[in-house]
Design a protein around this motif. Structure first.
Motif, PDB file in Angstrom:
ATOM      1  N   SER A 347      15.687  -3.547  27.678  1.00 29.02           N
ATOM      2  CA  SER A 347      16.161  -5.000  27.267  1.00 29.02           C
ATOM      3  C   SER A 347      16.628  -5.179  26.088  1.00 29.02           C
ATOM      4  N   ASN A 348      16.013  -4.370  25.278  1.00 25.40           N
ATOM      5  CA  ASN A 348      16.474  -4.538  23.590  1.00 25.40           C
ATOM      6  C   ASN A 348      17.869  -4.302  23.454  1.00 25.40           C
ATOM      7  N   ALA A 349      17.905  -2.731  24.053  1.00 26.24           N
ATOM      8  CA  ALA A 349      19.207  -1.974  23.995  1.00 26.24           C
ATOM      9  C   ALA A 349      20.324  -3.142  24.568  1.00 26.24           C
ATOM     10  N   LEU A 350      19.902  -3.679  25.719  1.00 29.24           N
ATOM     11  CA  LEU A 350      21.017  -4.508  26.478  1.00 29.24           C
ATOM     12  C   LEU A 350      21.544  -5.784  25.217  1.00 29.24           C
ATOM     13  N   LYS A 351      20.331  -6.125  24.723  1.00 25.61           N
ATOM     14  CA  LYS A 351      20.375  -7.220  23.791  1.00 25.61           C
ATOM     15  C   LYS A 351      21.240  -7.089  22.622  1.00 25.61           C
ATOM     16  N   TYR A 352      21.136  -5.831  22.146  1.00 26.29           N
ATOM     17  CA  TYR A 352      21.828  -5.608  20.677  1.00 26.29           C
ATOM     18  C   TYR A 352      23.028  -4.437  20.820  1.00 26.29           C
ATOM     19  N   THR A 353      23.545  -4.353  22.265  1.00 27.18           N
ATOM     20  CA  THR A 353      24.627  -3.587  22.201  1.00 27.18           C
ATOM     21  C   THR A 353      25.809  -4.572  22.804  1.00 27.18           C
ATOM     22  N   THR A 374      18.978   5.389  24.646  1.00 30.93           N
ATOM     23  CA  THR A 374      19.885   5.399  23.685  1.00 30.93           C
ATOM     24  C   THR A 374      20.683   4.124  23.896  1.00 30.93           C
ATOM     25  N   ASP A 375      21.505   3.768  22.684  1.00 32.27           N
ATOM     26  CA  ASP A 375      22.453   2.616  22.735  1.00 32.27           C
ATOM     27  C   ASP A 375      23.531   2.709  21.922  1.00 32.27           C
ATOM     28  N   THR A 376      24.773   2.236  22.284  1.00 29.08           N
ATOM     29  CA  THR A 376      25.864   2.138  21.363  1.00 29.08           C
ATOM     30  C   THR A 376      25.726   0.658  20.592  1.00 29.08           C
ATOM     31  N   ARG A 387       9.914  -1.611   9.892  1.00 29.45           N
ATOM     32  CA  ARG A 387       9.219  -3.155  10.022  1.00 29.45           C
ATOM     33  C   ARG A 387       9.434  -3.744  11.376  1.00 29.45           C
ATOM     34  N   ILE A 388      10.423  -3.326  12.170  1.00 28.56           N
ATOM     35  CA  ILE A 388      10.734  -3.774  13.370  1.00 28.56           C
ATOM     36  C   ILE A 388       9.243  -3.444  14.367  1.00 28.56           C
ATOM     37  N   PHE A 389       8.382  -2.847  13.893  1.00 32.25           N
ATOM     38  CA  PHE A 389       7.127  -2.572  14.707  1.00 32.25           C
ATOM     39  C   PHE A 389       6.138  -3.605  14.502  1.00 32.25           C
ATOM     40  N   VAL A 393       8.690  -9.596  13.664  1.00 30.76           N
ATOM     41  CA  VAL A 393       9.749  -9.345  12.600  1.00 30.76           C
ATOM     42  C   VAL A 393      10.851  -9.273  13.546  1.00 30.76           C
ATOM     43  N   GLN A 394      12.073  -9.880  12.969  1.00 27.00           N
ATOM     44  CA  GLN A 394      13.478  -9.777  13.619  1.00 27.00           C
ATOM     45  C   GLN A 394      14.186  -9.421  12.552  1.00 27.00           C
ATOM     46  N   ILE A 395      15.265  -8.580  12.826  1.00 28.91           N
ATOM     47  CA  ILE A 395      16.323  -8.252  11.829  1.00 28.91           C
ATOM     48  C   ILE A 395      17.497  -9.277  11.730  1.00 28.91           C
ATOM     49  N   GLU A 396      17.875  -9.881  10.801  1.00 28.66           N
ATOM     50  CA  GLU A 396      18.967 -10.698  10.633  1.00 28.66           C
ATOM     51  C   GLU A 396      20.298  -9.949  11.170  1.00 28.66           C
ATOM     52  N   LEU A 399      24.232 -10.907  15.991  1.00 27.65           N
ATOM     53  CA  LEU A 399      23.612 -10.903  17.468  1.00 27.65           C
ATOM     54  C   LEU A 399      22.389 -11.758  17.530  1.00 27.65           C
ATOM     55  N   GLN A 400      21.686 -11.705  16.569  1.00 26.20           N
ATOM     56  CA  GLN A 400      20.314 -12.185  16.585  1.00 26.20           C
ATOM     57  C   GLN A 400      20.199 -13.563  16.916  1.00 26.20           C
ATOM     58  N   LYS A 401      21.313 -14.504  16.677  1.00 25.95           N
ATOM     59  CA  LYS A 401      21.194 -15.903  16.760  1.00 25.95           C
ATOM     60  C   LYS A 401      21.529 -16.165  18.158  1.00 25.95           C
ATOM     61  N   GLY A 405      14.394 -13.789  21.847  1.00 24.33           N
ATOM     62  CA  GLY A 405      13.231 -12.482  21.441  1.00 24.33           C
ATOM     63  C   GLY A 405      12.259 -13.329  21.041  1.00 24.33           C
ATOM     64  N   THR A 406      10.995 -12.471  20.732  1.00 22.14           N
ATOM     65  CA  THR A 406       9.760 -13.145  20.481  1.00 22.14           C
ATOM     66  C   THR A 406       9.454 -12.295  19.027  1.00 22.14           C
ATOM     67  N   GLY A 407      10.244 -11.010  18.806  1.00 24.33           N
ATOM     68  CA  GLY A 407       9.677 -10.090  17.633  1.00 24.33           C
ATOM     69  C   GLY A 407       8.338  -9.622  17.920  1.00 24.33           C
ATOM     70  N   LEU A 408       7.797  -9.762  19.457  1.00 27.44           N
ATOM     71  CA  LEU A 408       6.615  -8.923  19.617  1.00 27.44           C
ATOM     72  C   LEU A 408       6.682  -7.723  20.662  1.00 27.44           C
ATOM     73  N   GLY A 409       7.942  -7.558  21.340  1.00 30.08           N
ATOM     74  CA  GLY A 409       8.073  -6.586  22.151  1.00 30.08           C
ATOM     75  C   GLY A 409       8.007  -5.272  21.583  1.00 30.08           C
ATOM     76  N   LEU A 410       8.349  -4.920  20.497  1.00 34.43           N
ATOM     77  CA  LEU A 410       8.070  -3.700  19.979  1.00 34.43           C
ATOM     78  C   LEU A 410       6.746  -3.271  19.461  1.00 34.43           C
ATOM     79  N   PRO A 411       6.045  -3.966  18.722  1.00 31.16           N
ATOM     80  CA  PRO A 411       4.859  -4.012  18.273  1.00 31.16           C
ATOM     81  C   PRO A 411       3.757  -3.739  19.768  1.00 31.16           C
TER      82      PRO A 411
HETATM   83  P1  ADP Z   1      12.714  -9.240  20.109  1.00 29.01           P
HETATM   84  O1  ADP Z   1      11.921  -9.828  20.944  1.00 29.01           O
HETATM   85  O2  ADP Z   1      13.332  -9.922  18.922  1.00 29.01           O
HETATM   86  O3  ADP Z   1      13.584  -8.320  20.806  1.00 29.01           O
HETATM   87  P2  ADP Z   1      11.228  -6.685  19.380  1.00 29.01           P
HETATM   88  O4  ADP Z   1       9.815  -6.619  18.826  1.00 29.01           O
HETATM   89  O5  ADP Z   1      11.554  -6.142  20.785  1.00 29.01           O
HETATM   90  O6  ADP Z   1      11.493  -8.342  19.553  1.00 29.01           O
HETATM   91  O7  ADP Z   1      12.237  -6.200  18.413  1.00 29.01           O
HETATM   92  C1  ADP Z   1      12.214  -6.637  17.000  1.00 29.01           C
HETATM   93  C2  ADP Z   1      13.541  -6.368  16.258  1.00 29.01           C
HETATM   94  O8  ADP Z   1      13.968  -5.076  16.216  1.00 29.01           O
HETATM   95  C3  ADP Z   1      14.719  -7.241  17.124  1.00 29.01           C
HETATM   96  O9  ADP Z   1      14.707  -8.622  16.741  1.00 29.01           O
HETATM   97  C4  ADP Z   1      15.972  -6.617  16.489  1.00 29.01           C
HETATM   98  O10 ADP Z   1      16.281  -6.950  15.225  1.00 29.01           O
HETATM   99  C5  ADP Z   1      15.288  -5.153  16.349  1.00 29.01           C
HETATM  100  N1  ADP Z   1      15.582  -4.282  17.461  1.00 29.01           N
HETATM  101  C6  ADP Z   1      15.145  -3.779  18.696  1.00 29.01           C
HETATM  102  N2  ADP Z   1      15.765  -3.140  19.344  1.00 29.01           N
HETATM  103  C7  ADP Z   1      16.869  -2.934  19.052  1.00 29.01           C
HETATM  104  C8  ADP Z   1      18.057  -2.057  19.238  1.00 29.01           C
HETATM  105  N3  ADP Z   1      18.124  -1.371  20.237  1.00 29.01           N
HETATM  106  N4  ADP Z   1      19.066  -2.063  18.428  1.00 29.01           N
HETATM  107  C9  ADP Z   1      19.070  -2.950  17.377  1.00 29.01           C
HETATM  108  N5  ADP Z   1      17.933  -3.686  16.816  1.00 29.01           N
HETATM  109  C10 ADP Z   1      16.799  -3.743  17.636  1.00 29.01           C
END
Ligand code: ADP
Length: 725
Positions: A347-353, A374-376, A387-389, A393-396, A399-401, A405-411
């Motif tokens: 779902s992250n890949a779908l969000k950020y691609t 893998t995403d493009t 940091r994303i773990f 933490v969410q990276i500016e 697309l972010q806006k 997202g919650t910034g909790l999925g990866l941790p």
């Molecule tokens: P979120 O709910 O914001 O997706 P995650 O913990 O899953 O929280 O991801 C943290 C941040 O890592 C995201 O907000 C995004 O900035 C970055 N990120 C995660 N997956 C990707 C990806 N596939 N491509 C680019 N950035 C990503």
């Protein structure tokens, strides 16, 4: 170098004293301290005494041996016809009548060097030696010659003075002993203090452990409360906004539609955040249980494909492909947790691609399977890769806006992978794309202990309540069910595997089965089919509860009802009541002397019943005695009663109902204006479903509360959950 300082002859008894005096004198001149002087003097005089006793004649030679390390040696010779058993004497095992052995043995103990040489026919040589005390320079020949000269000048005192000297030595030794004793006492004291300190530390540790345990309990309680208190209203908001958007309650204006959509989206986002937070907190608190089962990678991919396809519908510029994984070994681990990690990656890949391809792959590596997504997409800068773990933490990015997202999925993904003995990492290039990996051991390392937990359940059947079996392996859902069924008229029995379900079916004869179709064991559909084909179980109603909308398939296989998770409490219990009643008419008895209140109540309940499907026959009694009579004749499902009623008051009615087998199972709801003290409330609470206030003006909230109580009492109603405010 060996320099003789003095030679003495032993002929008379006083020569023993002389030997002793000379030894001490020399020892003093050679720099030995007083204790060592005494040691040397005693050892030498002991041996000299032996010589005199056995041989009368002997020779004592005092010398200094060696150059780099110098030794003060005393050689005592006699012509004694050989001492027998020198070895046993030195071992301390020999005992002679004249106590030779203790003299020799004592001397040996006092000295660093001690040799006995006994040559048959020639005599005995005893060599005693002690290294000279450490000093800045070693003694030269000249020094030693000076000592020898001094000896001639200072001949020792008479025997009387020697006794005095010995006495002084004794006193010194006693003093040294006393000091030792004092030191020992002090040491003992210190030890005691240390012990006391250690005991105090232990006590402190105990206290810490107790407060940690308490903190842990509080955390658990907080988690439990939060799951229920946060999720229930959120679920209601989501379900209600869904109903509104589906126009179940009439058409919406464009603006209203927009507003409700906002409400729903925000509630969904909040619900996601709460779920993630809870999951994280649970992993941290060690509350997450791993349920390992055997499954195929291909099945896992198939499930994920099904789950994630709906997300792709709005985005045709992205393709999602899953690798063919036919020849992979089966995994033995927690499938739901692996799926959760991958779902998050995808779902992250779908969000950020925005366009291109998302590939889900797996590879075998060292007793583990390494999954990758893998995403493009937009990619991640090197400095952000770790940091994303971190939590929140969410990276500016542009697309972010736009994305939720919650910034909790990866941790959470990382924690879950670690829980399964695996890991999570990422490789990425900014502007080109990212590849998220998770490596999961093929066999969950804690598998053995887990098997222990999933052993057959040992539950007690409650004879007063009918059993509802829930086949569910998600701890959160189990927890929610437990809350839902708390003080309901059903006994909830939860099991996590199909084999346990079989056991419960035998032992509990459940009246309804709630079945989760995404159990880690993949044959839930087969189980459903089997239940419906088996004569013994085919009449047990089945409610399928799932995260995936598979209503058509579930119903086709014989399920009687279907719910998408999260399921609302009232809707679920009402559905179960409906399945239990199976269309049989329901009866409600109102015992109240106030006709107006009875009228309002009937009006309020009129929209919950229908003549065709959910009939509710309401009978009325004006006083307690009539109430008892009607209860016996009509056998109602539920009684609504006031406490202050004529003839027989509410308390008495209740006790009469409970003491009669025919009426004891009827559920009672109290509606009253009476003041009830703590004691009354406690007594009533034991035998009633709820105590409601008659001050009610029947607002929407109060009506909802009444419906909830009736459902809790086992009635099946229409339109529940619709007017919840
Ligand atoms: P979120 O709910 O914001 O997706 P995650 O913990 O899953 O929280 O991801 C943290 C941040 O890592 C995201 O907000 C995004 O900035 C970055 N990120 C995660 N997956 C990707 C990806 N596939 N491509 C680019 N950035 C990503």
């Amino acid at each position: 170098m060996s320099i003789t300082l003095l030679t003495l002859e032993i002929h008379f008894e006083q020569d023993i004293v002389m030997t002793r005096q000379r030894t001490r004198q020399l020892a003093q001149m050679l720099g030995f301290e007083s204790q060592d002087q005494t040691r040397l003097a005693t050892a030498v005089s002991e041996v000299a005494r032996n010589v005199f006793q056995y041989n009368k004649v002997g020779k004592v030679e005092f010398r200094v041996e060696g150059t780099s390390t110098q030794i003060f040696q005393i050689c005592i010779r006699d012509t004694n016809p050989t001492i027998p058993n020198t070895e046993t004497i030195l071992d301390g095992q020999y005992k002679s009548d004249l106590d030779t052995s203790s003299g020799i043995l004592g001397a040996k103990r006092l000295m660093e060097q001690f040799q006995i040489e006994s040559i048959p026919g020639q005599g005995t040589n005893i060599l005693i030696g002690k290294p000279l005390p450490k000093r800045s320079s070693i003694l030269t020949k000249r020094d030693l010659a000076e000592i020898a000269d001094k000896l001639i000048l200072h001949s020792p005192q008479n025997p009387y003075e020697e006794i005095q000297q010995q006495n002084q030595e004794l006193l010194r030794t006693l003093e040294a002993l006393r000091k030792r004793e004092e030191e020992l006492t002090q040491l003992n004291q210190e030890l005691e203090d240390t012990n006391r300190g250690v005991v105090a530390l232990y006590a402190e540790l105990d206290e810490k452990a107790t407060s940690l345990k308490r903190a842990n309990e509080l955390k658990t309680r907080f988690l439990s409360n939060m799951s229920h208190e946060f999720r229930t209203p959120l679920n209601s908001i989501i379900s209600l906004s869904r109903l509104l958007l589906e126009r179940t309650d009439g058409e919406l204006t464009l603006d209203q539609e927009k507003q409700v959509t906002f409400i729903r989206k925000n509630a969904e986002q909040l619900s996601e955040l709460v779920n993630d937070l809870l999951d994280l907190a649970k992993v941290e608190a060690g509350k997450v249980v791993v349920h390992p089962t055997q499954f195929e990678v291909s099945d896992l991919f198939a499930t994920l494909r099904g789950m994630l396809r709906p997300l792709l519908i709005h985005n045709s510029s992205i393709s999602l492909t899953f690798q063919e994984t036919k020849n992979f070994p089966p995994l033995y681990t927690d499938e739901a947790k692996v799926a959760q990690i991958l779902r998050n990656f995808i779902s992250n890949a779908l969000k950020y691609t925005e366009r291109g391809e998302i590939k889900v792959e797996a590879a075998i590596a060292d007793n583990a399977i390494s999954f990758s997504v893998t995403d493009t997409g937009i990619g991640i800068a090197p400095e952000d890769k770790e940091r994303i773990f971190e939590e929140f933490v969410q990276i500016e990015s542009s697309l972010q806006k736009r994305v939720k997202g919650t910034g909790l999925g990866l941790p959470l993904s990382r924690k879950l992978a670690e829980l399964l003995g695996g890991s999570v990492w990422v490789t990425s290039q900014l502007g080109i794309g990212s590849k998220f990996y998770t490596s999961i051991p093929i066999r969950y390392p804690g598998a053995l202990e887990e098997q222990f937990f999933s052993l057959p359940i040992n539950l007690q059947k409650d004879p007063t309540r009918a059993a509802v079996l829930a086949v569910e392996d998600d701890p959160q859902t189990i927890f929610t069910y437990e809350k839902y069924f708390e003080d309901s008229i059903y006994q909830l029995v939860t099991v996590q595997t199909l084999s346990q379900a079989q056991q419960v079916l035998q032992a509990f004869n459940p009246i309804v089965i709630m079945l989760d179709i995404l159990l880690k064991e993949q044959n839930t559909w087969a189980f459903l089919t089997e239940l419906k084909e088996n004569q013994r179980t085919q009449n047990i109603p089945i409610v399928v509860v799932s995260v995936v909308n598979n209503e058509a398939k579930a119903k086709a296989l014989g399920a009687n009802a279907f719910f998408i998770k999260p399921v609302d409490r009232l809707l679920l219990l009402n559905q179960i009541n409906m399945l239990v009643k199976q269309g049989k008419p329901q009866k409600l008895l109102l015992i109240d002397d106030d006709p107006a209140f009875r009228y309002v109540l009937k009006q309020v309940l009129s929209d919950c019943t229908s003549q065709e499907t959910l009939a509710l026959q309401i009978t009325e009694a004006n006083d307690g005695s009539e109430g008892i009579r009607l209860a016996r004749v009509e056998s109602p499902d539920c009684i609504i009663m006031d406490i202050s009623i004529p003839v027989v008051n509410g308390f008495e009615v209740l006790s009469l109902l409970k003491s009669n087998v025919a009426t004891q199972d009827i559920q009672v709801i109290i509606y009253t204006l009476d003041f009830l003290d703590e004691e009354d409330r406690k007594n009533l609470a034991q035998s009633t479903i709820a105590i409601l206030s008659k001050e009610a003006t029947f607002t929407e909230v109060e009506i909802h509360c009444l419906k909830e109580t009736l459902v809790k009492a086992g009635l099946a109603l229409m339109n529940v959950g619709e007017r919840y405010v």
